[in-house]
Design a protein around this motif. Structure first.
Motif, PDB file in Angstrom:
ATOM      1  N   TYR A  26       0.835  -1.191   0.000  1.00 39.33           N
ATOM      2  CA  TYR A  26       0.000   0.000   0.000  1.00 39.33           C
ATOM      3  C   TYR A  26       0.876   1.249   0.000  1.00 39.33           C
ATOM      4  O   TYR A  26       2.046   1.213   0.392  1.00 39.33           O
ATOM      5  CB  TYR A  26      -0.967   0.004   1.184  1.00 39.33           C
ATOM      6  N   ARG A  27       0.285   2.325  -0.479  1.00 39.20           N
ATOM      7  CA  ARG A  27       0.945   3.626  -0.395  1.00 39.20           C
ATOM      8  C   ARG A  27      -0.106   4.661  -0.016  1.00 39.20           C
ATOM      9  O   ARG A  27      -1.263   4.587  -0.442  1.00 39.20           O
ATOM     10  CB  ARG A  27       1.637   3.984  -1.711  1.00 39.20           C
ATOM     11  N   VAL A  28       0.318   5.598   0.802  1.00 39.58           N
ATOM     12  CA  VAL A  28      -0.575   6.631   1.312  1.00 39.58           C
ATOM     13  C   VAL A  28      -0.181   7.971   0.700  1.00 39.58           C
ATOM     14  O   VAL A  28       0.998   8.347   0.704  1.00 39.58           O
ATOM     15  CB  VAL A  28      -0.524   6.704   2.848  1.00 39.58           C
ATOM     16  N   LEU A  29      -1.189   8.666   0.184  1.00 37.95           N
ATOM     17  CA  LEU A  29      -1.023  10.012  -0.339  1.00 37.95           C
ATOM     18  C   LEU A  29      -1.865  10.959   0.500  1.00 37.95           C
ATOM     19  O   LEU A  29      -2.943  10.585   0.985  1.00 37.95           O
ATOM     20  CB  LEU A  29      -1.486  10.094  -1.796  1.00 37.95           C
ATOM     21  N   LEU A  30      -1.399  12.169   0.656  1.00 40.78           N
ATOM     22  CA  LEU A  30      -2.141  13.214   1.342  1.00 40.78           C
ATOM     23  C   LEU A  30      -2.435  14.313   0.334  1.00 40.78           C
ATOM     24  O   LEU A  30      -1.516  14.877  -0.272  1.00 40.78           O
ATOM     25  CB  LEU A  30      -1.334  13.769   2.516  1.00 40.78           C
ATOM     26  N   ALA A  31      -3.723  14.611   0.141  1.00 44.14           N
ATOM     27  CA  ALA A  31      -4.137  15.582  -0.860  1.00 44.14           C
ATOM     28  C   ALA A  31      -4.572  16.879  -0.195  1.00 44.14           C
ATOM     29  O   ALA A  31      -5.281  16.868   0.822  1.00 44.14           O
ATOM     30  CB  ALA A  31      -5.278  15.016  -1.701  1.00 44.14           C
ATOM     31  N   ASP A  32      -4.143  17.987  -0.780  1.00 46.71           N
ATOM     32  CA  ASP A  32      -4.565  19.309  -0.316  1.00 46.71           C
ATOM     33  C   ASP A  32      -6.082  19.427  -0.478  1.00 46.71           C
ATOM     34  O   ASP A  32      -6.601  19.219  -1.580  1.00 46.71           O
ATOM     35  CB  ASP A  32      -3.847  20.372  -1.154  1.00 46.71           C
ATOM     36  N   PRO A  33      -6.826  19.741   0.584  1.00 47.38           N
ATOM     37  CA  PRO A  33      -8.285  19.816   0.466  1.00 47.38           C
ATOM     38  C   PRO A  33      -8.753  20.872  -0.538  1.00 47.38           C
ATOM     39  O   PRO A  33      -9.823  20.720  -1.142  1.00 47.38           O
ATOM     40  CB  PRO A  33      -8.740  20.175   1.888  1.00 47.38           C
ATOM     41  N   ASP A  34      -7.965  21.916  -0.731  1.00 44.91           N
ATOM     42  CA  ASP A  34      -8.350  22.985  -1.652  1.00 44.91           C
ATOM     43  C   ASP A  34      -7.890  22.725  -3.081  1.00 44.91           C
ATOM     44  O   ASP A  34      -8.393  23.362  -4.017  1.00 44.91           O
ATOM     45  CB  ASP A  34      -7.783  24.322  -1.169  1.00 44.91           C
ATOM     46  N   ASP A  35      -6.935  21.840  -3.249  1.00 43.34           N
ATOM     47  CA  ASP A  35      -6.428  21.508  -4.570  1.00 43.34           C
ATOM     48  C   ASP A  35      -6.019  20.036  -4.572  1.00 43.34           C
ATOM     49  O   ASP A  35      -4.862  19.703  -4.310  1.00 43.34           O
ATOM     50  CB  ASP A  35      -5.235  22.392  -4.921  1.00 43.34           C
ATOM     51  N   PRO A  36      -6.975  19.123  -4.864  1.00 44.96           N
ATOM     52  CA  PRO A  36      -6.686  17.684  -4.777  1.00 44.96           C
ATOM     53  C   PRO A  36      -5.548  17.230  -5.674  1.00 44.96           C
ATOM     54  O   PRO A  36      -5.009  16.134  -5.471  1.00 44.96           O
ATOM     55  CB  PRO A  36      -8.019  17.048  -5.198  1.00 44.96           C
ATOM     56  N   ARG A  37      -5.175  18.040  -6.657  1.00 46.79           N
ATOM     57  CA  ARG A  37      -4.041  17.648  -7.509  1.00 46.79           C
ATOM     58  C   ARG A  37      -2.713  17.816  -6.787  1.00 46.79           C
ATOM     59  O   ARG A  37      -1.701  17.252  -7.209  1.00 46.79           O
ATOM     60  CB  ARG A  37      -4.046  18.497  -8.786  1.00 46.79           C
ATOM     61  N   ARG A  38      -2.706  18.588  -5.716  1.00 47.94           N
ATOM     62  CA  ARG A  38      -1.482  18.811  -4.947  1.00 47.94           C
ATOM     63  C   ARG A  38      -1.417  17.735  -3.864  1.00 47.94           C
ATOM     64  O   ARG A  38      -2.142  17.804  -2.872  1.00 47.94           O
ATOM     65  CB  ARG A  38      -1.490  20.199  -4.323  1.00 47.94           C
ATOM     66  N   THR A  39      -0.576  16.748  -4.047  1.00 43.46           N
ATOM     67  CA  THR A  39      -0.498  15.629  -3.115  1.00 43.46           C
ATOM     68  C   THR A  39       0.907  15.467  -2.583  1.00 43.46           C
ATOM     69  O   THR A  39       1.891  15.919  -3.177  1.00 43.46           O
ATOM     70  CB  THR A  39      -0.930  14.305  -3.782  1.00 43.46           C
ATOM     71  N   SER A  40       1.003  14.778  -1.470  1.00 42.14           N
ATOM     72  CA  SER A  40       2.293  14.482  -0.852  1.00 42.14           C
ATOM     73  C   SER A  40       3.053  13.441  -1.655  1.00 42.14           C
ATOM     74  O   SER A  40       2.498  12.760  -2.532  1.00 42.14           O
ATOM     75  CB  SER A  40       2.068  13.951   0.561  1.00 42.14           C
ATOM     76  N   GLU A  41       4.328  13.311  -1.359  1.00 43.07           N
ATOM     77  CA  GLU A  41       5.064  12.151  -1.826  1.00 43.07           C
ATOM     78  C   GLU A  41       4.436  10.902  -1.200  1.00 43.07           C
ATOM     79  O   GLU A  41       4.053  10.924  -0.034  1.00 43.07           O
ATOM     80  CB  GLU A  41       6.534  12.244  -1.429  1.00 43.07           C
ATOM     81  N   PRO A  42       4.323   9.812  -1.944  1.00 38.83           N
ATOM     82  CA  PRO A  42       3.711   8.608  -1.362  1.00 38.83           C
ATOM     83  C   PRO A  42       4.608   7.990  -0.298  1.00 38.83           C
ATOM     84  O   PRO A  42       5.835   7.999  -0.418  1.00 38.83           O
ATOM     85  CB  PRO A  42       3.556   7.676  -2.561  1.00 38.83           C
ATOM     86  N   VAL A  43       3.991   7.473   0.736  1.00 40.26           N
ATOM     87  CA  VAL A  43       4.705   6.721   1.771  1.00 40.26           C
ATOM     88  C   VAL A  43       4.202   5.288   1.699  1.00 40.26           C
ATOM     89  O   VAL A  43       2.990   5.043   1.765  1.00 40.26           O
ATOM     90  CB  VAL A  43       4.472   7.319   3.166  1.00 40.26           C
ATOM     91  N   LEU A  44       5.114   4.350   1.557  1.00 33.04           N
ATOM     92  CA  LEU A  44       4.761   2.961   1.278  1.00 33.04           C
ATOM     93  C   LEU A  44       4.793   2.102   2.527  1.00 33.04           C
ATOM     94  O   LEU A  44       5.557   2.346   3.460  1.00 33.04           O
ATOM     95  CB  LEU A  44       5.722   2.368   0.236  1.00 33.04           C
ATOM     96  N   GLY A  45       3.966   1.083   2.507  1.00 29.44           N
ATOM     97  CA  GLY A  45       3.956   0.080   3.555  1.00 29.44           C
ATOM     98  C   GLY A  45       3.479  -1.248   2.999  1.00 29.44           C
ATOM     99  O   GLY A  45       3.113  -1.349   1.816  1.00 29.44           O
ATOM    100  N   THR A  46       3.487  -2.263   3.830  1.00 26.16           N
ATOM    101  CA  THR A  46       3.034  -3.582   3.403  1.00 26.16           C
ATOM    102  C   THR A  46       2.564  -4.367   4.613  1.00 26.16           C
ATOM    103  O   THR A  46       2.955  -4.090   5.754  1.00 26.16           O
ATOM    104  CB  THR A  46       4.158  -4.340   2.665  1.00 26.16           C
ATOM    105  N   PHE A  47       1.698  -5.346   4.368  1.00 30.23           N
ATOM    106  CA  PHE A  47       1.250  -6.274   5.407  1.00 30.23           C
ATOM    107  C   PHE A  47       0.748  -7.540   4.736  1.00 30.23           C
ATOM    108  O   PHE A  47       0.502  -7.563   3.518  1.00 30.23           O
ATOM    109  CB  PHE A  47       0.140  -5.650   6.277  1.00 30.23           C
TER     110      PHE A  47
END
Length: 529
Positions: free
Chosen positions: A114-135
């Motif tokens: 999995y990878r988690v992205l954080l999107a700017d609520p005012d501009d959903p195209r502006r997202t964080s670098e993905p942070v990856l994990g696994t389980f």
């Protein structure tokens, strides 16, 4: 451990995936609550973690540096070709910019990336670098087998993140075993234990700590409790581990205050606290705990709001996560002949009996945040008070022992096999075998209790055993003096491996570098072992 899906390049990917969160240094007040007026893209500074994984679901957690929409993508491969997308909550100040997304409909017994992205609520195209994990999701086939670890007691007695020693290195040793999950057995933070910049070591030398504003005093406010959970996430080792290994977490006393119980009022002589109601402190601590760990029963809309729960881990294992703190009676000499409340409370005890009777798993792990037969004093003046179950009287059950006797009797008469007790709390590692032929109370089947911890806290000598349930200490490793720093060793974790073919359960007690100290193999369905 047969028939597991392959894990190509898993750890290498995790090392690269955490680049966005690995550059955590303390200048500019990093340990404080995230600022809201920030430029650029959102950042997941605190890494990711997963928890309460089942055969077809999991919880994924992230913390942001500003308000953001949580987005999770999952894939069967590290390439994330054709990922499945999950839209999570809006992370705001009401949850300290943390959030959890529940993933449903997952394939059983498989590796999930999995990878988690954080999107700017005012501009959903502006997202964080993905942070990856696994389980890994829980297997539905018995032959898959499984391995998990347990321990507790992190950053206690003033021993925090020491950069000279590489921080919480024990988590790297645990990650190398590639467990299916980690059972975090309480004292996940020491909210009552301030962290000073430097501590003098006995015999010379200095222990250096990473410090934050919230760790400079005992926690009382919600912000201070939140800061205690953020403190541990400053450690690179822990964040890497969280991204690789899902957690099943429980709490004990130090999430709130040492040896607390409901209704307690802090004495005026304890001038560290301006808030004297432990119930008020507990409500704040519980909220912070629920914000910083992925716990299924504490999520909004879960409808239960409790820490105790059962996690079905396939045909081989059920994990019964107990809460020996929230529902207990007051600490006392614990020698009363009648004790309806006990350490679990009546409602939790009846729940536990029902769920044990329902269980069809080969092994039933009772994840207890306090030991059964080890005497743990509370340090009260006058008549001694006791913190756990045992009170040192080796005769017939008294006080909280009455509730444990009721449970053990129930397990015997309902012919429930495969119960194993795992615990931490006492800052050493040991193995106790309980046998009716040695006991004052005899209406139970023999069982084992295994103790591990601490992870990064002071180590202490092993306490006395109470003979009521006939314990014999088969193995112990503990220091001869109290509060030995992690630099002096005596940091421990335990491993449980269940073979998919024979269903044998093997317990290994390990020390900080992963070295095996003690091994015990238990046979399925057999009593008296």
């Amino acid at each position: 451990m047969s028939d597991r899906p392959p894990l190509p390049g898993r750890r290498g990917v995790l090392r690269g995936s955490l680049a966005a969160s690995a550059a955590l240094t303390l200048p500019a007040g990093l340990g404080a609550a995230p600022a809201l007026a920030l430029s650029g893209r959102p950042r997941a500074e605190w890494g990711v973690q997963s928890g309460d994984v089942t055969a077809d679901s999991a919880l994924v957690w992230v913390g942001s540096d500003r308000p953001a929409r949580m987005i999770v993508e999952t894939s069967a491969t590290e390439s994330f070709r054709s990922p499945r997308r999950w839209h999570g909550p809006l992370l705001g100040t009401d949850t300290d910019l943390t959030g959890v997304t529940r993933l449903r409909g997952l394939p059983p017994g498989r590796q999930v990336h999995y990878r988690v992205l954080l999107a700017d609520p005012d501009d959903p195209r502006r997202t964080s670098e993905p942070v990856l994990g696994t389980f890994r999701t829980v297997p539905v086939r018995r032959r898959d087998g499984m391995r998990f670890l347990w321990s507790g007691d992190l950053a206690g007695q003033g021993w925090g993140i020491n950069p000279d020693l590489g921080g919480y290195r024990i988590f790297d040793a645990m990650a190398r075993l590639d467990p299916d999950f980690f059972l975090f057995s309480g004292d996940t933070v020491y909210a009552d234990g301030p962290i000073a910049p430097a501590v003098a070591l006995p015999g010379g030398g200095t222990w250096r700590n990473v410090t934050t504003e919230e760790k400079a005093k005992v926690a009382e406010t919600l912000a201070e409790y939140r800061g205690n959970f953020r403190y541990n996430l400053l450690d690179d080792n822990l964040r890497r581990f969280n991204a690789q290994v899902p957690v099943i977490v429980q709490w004990d006393d130090h999430e709130v205050r040492n040896n607390w119980y409901p209704g307690q009022v802090i004495a005026d002589t304890d001038t560290r606290y301006t808030e004297k109601s432990v119930d008020v402190l507990t409500a704040r601590a519980r909220r912070a705990f629920s914000e910083y760990f992925p716990v299924s029963t504490l999520r909004p809309g879960a409808g239960e709001g409790r820490v105790y729960r059962v996690l079905r881990q396939g045909p081989l294992l059920d994990v019964f996560v107990l809460d020996m703190r929230t529902c207990r009676n007051a600490n006392s000499p614990d020698d009363q002949a009648v004790d309806p409340q006990g350490i679990l409370g009546r409602e939790q005890l009846e729940w536990l009996k029902r769920e044990l009777a329902r269980s069809r798993a080969v092994w039933k792990v009772l994840a207890a945040d306090m030991p059964i037969g080890l005497v743990v004093p509370d340090g009260q003046e006058g008549r001694p008070h006791f913190e756990a179950v045992a009170q040192g009287d080796p005769g017939a059950p008294l006080g909280r022992e009455l509730q444990i006797a009721e449970l053990l009797r129930f397990v015997k008469h309902r012919r429930i096999t495969g119960t194993v007790w795992l615990t931490a709390d006492v800052h050493h590692t040991s193995a106790q075998h309980y046998q009716p032929s040695r006991a004052a109370f005899t209406d139970f089947e023999p069982f084992w209790e295994f103790v591990s911890g601490p992870l990064n806290a002071g180590a202490f000598p092993a306490g006395a055993l109470d003979g009521t349930f006939g314990p014999e200490r088969v193995f112990v490793k503990a220091p001869s003096v109290g509060n030995v720093s992690p630099a002096g060793g005596h940091q421990f974790f335990g491993e449980v491996e269940i073979d998919g073919d024979s269903a044998e359960l093997t317990v290994r007690l390990r020390e900080q570098d992963g070295g095996v100290l003690f091994t015990k193999v238990l046979q399925p369905g057999r009593v008296g072992q």
